[in-house]
Scaffold this motif. Structure first.
Motif, PDB file in Angstrom:
ATOM      1  N   ALA A 167       4.385  18.871  -6.742  1.00  0.00           N
ATOM      2  CA  ALA A 167       3.870  19.786  -5.722  1.00  0.00           C
ATOM      3  C   ALA A 167       3.633  19.021  -4.420  1.00  0.00           C
ATOM      4  CB  ALA A 167       2.579  20.419  -6.191  1.00  0.00           C
ATOM      5  N   LYS A 168       3.918  19.653  -3.298  1.00  0.00           N
ATOM      6  CA  LYS A 168       3.751  18.986  -2.011  1.00  0.00           C
ATOM      7  C   LYS A 168       2.334  19.165  -1.483  1.00  0.00           C
ATOM      8  CE  LYS A 168       8.519  18.961  -0.346  1.00  0.00           C
ATOM      9  NZ  LYS A 168       9.403  19.219   0.810  1.00  0.00           N
ATOM     10  N   GLU A 169       1.799  18.085  -0.924  1.00  0.00           N
ATOM     11  CA  GLU A 169       0.498  18.136  -0.274  1.00  0.00           C
ATOM     12  C   GLU A 169       0.653  18.694   1.134  1.00  0.00           C
ATOM     13  OE1 GLU A 169      -2.507  17.430  -1.502  1.00  0.00           O
ATOM     14  OE2 GLU A 169      -1.563  17.094  -3.448  1.00  0.00           O
ATOM     15  N   LEU A 170      -0.476  19.147   1.711  1.00  0.00           N
ATOM     16  CA  LEU A 170      -0.425  19.604   3.095  1.00  0.00           C
ATOM     17  C   LEU A 170      -0.204  18.430   4.040  1.00  0.00           C
ATOM     18  CD1 LEU A 170      -3.303  22.249   3.210  1.00  0.00           C
ATOM     19  CD2 LEU A 170      -0.848  22.645   3.056  1.00  0.00           C
ATOM     20  N   THR A 171      -1.019  17.379   3.882  1.00  0.00           N
ATOM     21  CA  THR A 171      -0.893  16.190   4.730  1.00  0.00           C
ATOM     22  C   THR A 171      -1.099  14.946   3.883  1.00  0.00           C
ATOM     23  OG1 THR A 171      -3.251  16.069   5.308  1.00  0.00           O
ATOM     24  CG2 THR A 171      -1.831  17.434   6.734  1.00  0.00           C
ATOM     25  N   LEU A 172      -0.702  13.808   4.432  1.00  0.00           N
ATOM     26  CA  LEU A 172      -0.916  12.519   3.795  1.00  0.00           C
ATOM     27  C   LEU A 172      -1.256  11.515   4.886  1.00  0.00           C
ATOM     28  CD1 LEU A 172      -0.812  10.753   1.225  1.00  0.00           C
ATOM     29  CD2 LEU A 172       1.619  10.368   1.706  1.00  0.00           C
ATOM     30  N   THR A 177       0.826  -1.210   0.000  1.00  0.00           N
ATOM     31  CA  THR A 177       0.000   0.000   0.000  1.00  0.00           C
ATOM     32  C   THR A 177       0.854   1.251   0.000  1.00  0.00           C
ATOM     33  OG1 THR A 177      -1.775  -1.141   1.207  1.00  0.00           O
ATOM     34  CG2 THR A 177      -1.791   1.268   1.247  1.00  0.00           C
ATOM     35  N   LEU A 178       1.836   1.310   0.892  1.00  0.00           N
ATOM     36  CA  LEU A 178       2.670   2.510   0.996  1.00  0.00           C
ATOM     37  C   LEU A 178       3.526   2.700  -0.251  1.00  0.00           C
ATOM     38  CD1 LEU A 178       3.804   2.340   4.735  1.00  0.00           C
ATOM     39  CD2 LEU A 178       1.869   3.549   3.733  1.00  0.00           C
ATOM     40  N   SER A 179       4.078   1.621  -0.760  1.00  0.00           N
ATOM     41  CA  SER A 179       4.934   1.724  -1.936  1.00  0.00           C
ATOM     42  C   SER A 179       4.165   2.245  -3.148  1.00  0.00           C
ATOM     43  CB  SER A 179       5.554   0.367  -2.246  1.00  0.00           C
ATOM     44  OG  SER A 179       6.299   0.415  -3.441  1.00  0.00           O
ATOM     45  N   ARG A 180       3.027   1.614  -3.436  1.00  0.00           N
ATOM     46  CA  ARG A 180       2.259   1.998  -4.610  1.00  0.00           C
ATOM     47  C   ARG A 180       1.574   3.354  -4.416  1.00  0.00           C
ATOM     48  NH1 ARG A 180       3.593  -0.764  -8.974  1.00  0.00           N
ATOM     49  NH2 ARG A 180       1.476  -0.909  -9.799  1.00  0.00           N
ATOM     50  N   GLY A 181       1.138   3.611  -3.177  1.00  0.00           N
ATOM     51  CA  GLY A 181       0.505   4.894  -2.904  1.00  0.00           C
ATOM     52  C   GLY A 181       1.453   6.063  -3.073  1.00  0.00           C
ATOM     53  N   LEU A 182       2.689   5.895  -2.626  1.00  0.00           N
ATOM     54  CA  LEU A 182       3.681   6.965  -2.782  1.00  0.00           C
ATOM     55  C   LEU A 182       4.025   7.174  -4.248  1.00  0.00           C
ATOM     56  CD1 LEU A 182       6.038   6.280   0.257  1.00  0.00           C
ATOM     57  CD2 LEU A 182       4.537   8.252  -0.090  1.00  0.00           C
ATOM     58  N   ASP A 183       4.100   6.082  -5.013  1.00  0.00           N
ATOM     59  CA  ASP A 183       4.337   6.215  -6.450  1.00  0.00           C
ATOM     60  C   ASP A 183       3.212   7.003  -7.105  1.00  0.00           C
ATOM     61  OD1 ASP A 183       6.677   4.788  -6.286  1.00  0.00           O
ATOM     62  OD2 ASP A 183       5.823   2.898  -6.997  1.00  0.00           O
ATOM     63  N   ARG A 184       1.979   6.686  -6.732  1.00  0.00           N
ATOM     64  CA  ARG A 184       0.829   7.366  -7.325  1.00  0.00           C
ATOM     65  C   ARG A 184       0.802   8.839  -6.926  1.00  0.00           C
ATOM     66  NH1 ARG A 184      -3.787   5.425  -9.674  1.00  0.00           N
ATOM     67  NH2 ARG A 184      -4.977   7.135 -10.555  1.00  0.00           N
ATOM     68  N   LEU A 185       1.117   9.123  -5.674  1.00  0.00           N
ATOM     69  CA  LEU A 185       1.132  10.505  -5.207  1.00  0.00           C
ATOM     70  C   LEU A 185       2.145  11.333  -5.983  1.00  0.00           C
ATOM     71  CD1 LEU A 185       0.071  12.564  -3.109  1.00  0.00           C
ATOM     72  CD2 LEU A 185       2.000  11.889  -1.667  1.00  0.00           C
ATOM     73  N   GLN A 186       3.295  10.746  -6.246  1.00  0.00           N
ATOM     74  CA  GLN A 186       4.333  11.465  -6.978  1.00  0.00           C
ATOM     75  C   GLN A 186       3.864  11.812  -8.380  1.00  0.00           C
ATOM     76  OE1 GLN A 186       8.074   9.285  -7.618  1.00  0.00           O
ATOM     77  NE2 GLN A 186       9.161  11.100  -6.914  1.00  0.00           N
TER      78      GLN A 186
END
Length: 255
Positions: free
Chosen positions: A99-104, A84-93
């Motif tokens: 651009a940086k999000e406020l929170t995750l 979950t964390l690996s794929r989620g971080l890839d998708r977020l990027q």
């Protein structure tokens, strides 16, 4: 309807799937991960994203229930967390385009946090995820019902330095609220069941789950609700934050 509401209800993202794996019980599984915008409900503004996951039986195509997920082995739950964390971080990027999000908001299992191997791997992802946000991480710890206070305290202490907020996922059958209230959670999350189909069912769920959350912490986050109208209902019943079941892109607060 506000511009944010129109964007939320008219944009949809496909889920991001991790590689399939075979659980210890021989069941073929895959982890579906999508990004859901998290909104502060009083002002109805987006404050970041949440990684929402679903564990699916490959043969039947059906998601695992909470009970089925809890019965998986420690190693299986750790694989689910890391996928979950690996794929989620890839998708977020990809979605944020730098651009940086406020929170995750990151979902992690208590089982993974409670052993040194899983905790070490998760901390590595926490450090990576902190680079993608402006304010910090919201760590959502799942499978906490019925866990002894000493175990929760130790697990939370290990990840608290990496979190802006530490929240716990409440799920029926609810365990000892007094124990959860004593371990220093800054919020509670509740996950809307996917089968809820009408307002009456949603109101009954939201009232019960919000009440269970407020017995533990002041802030209650209603995740995965069907529509913005249901977000408004959840807010009326006491939820402070929420997310929609799909994963649309909306402007962040202050943008």
């Amino acid at each position: 309807m506000s511009a944010v509401a129109r964007q939320i209800e008219t944009h949809e993202e496909a889920a991001l799937e991790a590689p399939r794996f075979t659980a210890a019980n021989g069941r073929p599984l895959r982890v579906s991960c999508r990004l859901e915008p998290v909104l502060e409900l009083k002002a109805f503004r987006r404050i970041g994203y949440r990684m929402a996951r679903q564990v699916v039986d490959v043969e039947t195509g059906q998601p695992l229930s909470v009970d089925e997920t809890v019965r998986l082995t420690r190693a299986d739950l750790e694989r689910i967390d890391l996928a979950t964390l690996s794929r989620g971080l890839d998708r977020l990027q990809v979605e944020s385009e730098g651009a940086k999000e406020l929170t995750l908001t990151l979902p992690v299992s208590y089982v993974s946090l409670s052993n040194p191997h899983g905790r070490k791997a998760l901390v590595g992802y926490f450090k990576q995820a902190r680079e993608a946000v402006l304010k910090g991480l919201v760590c959502e710890v799942t499978e906490i019902e019925g866990v002894p206070e000493v175990g929760l305290t130790a697990a939370f202490a290990a990840i608290r330095p990496y979190c802006l907020l530490l929240v716990g996922r409440r799920a029926p059958p609810y365990g000892d609220s007094q124990i959860l209230a004593s371990v220093g959670l800054q919020g509670v999350s509740v996950e809307c069941p996917g089968e809820l189909s009408d307002d009456g069912e949603f109101v009954a769920w939201a009232r019960q789950s919000t009440d269970a959350g407020k017995r533990v912490a002041r802030s209650v986050m209603a995740f995965g609700v069907p529509s913005t109208r249901h977000l408004a209902i959840a807010a009326h019943l006491g939820a402070s934050h929420g997310s929609l079941r799909s994963g649309p892109v909306v402007a962040a607060a202050g943008d």
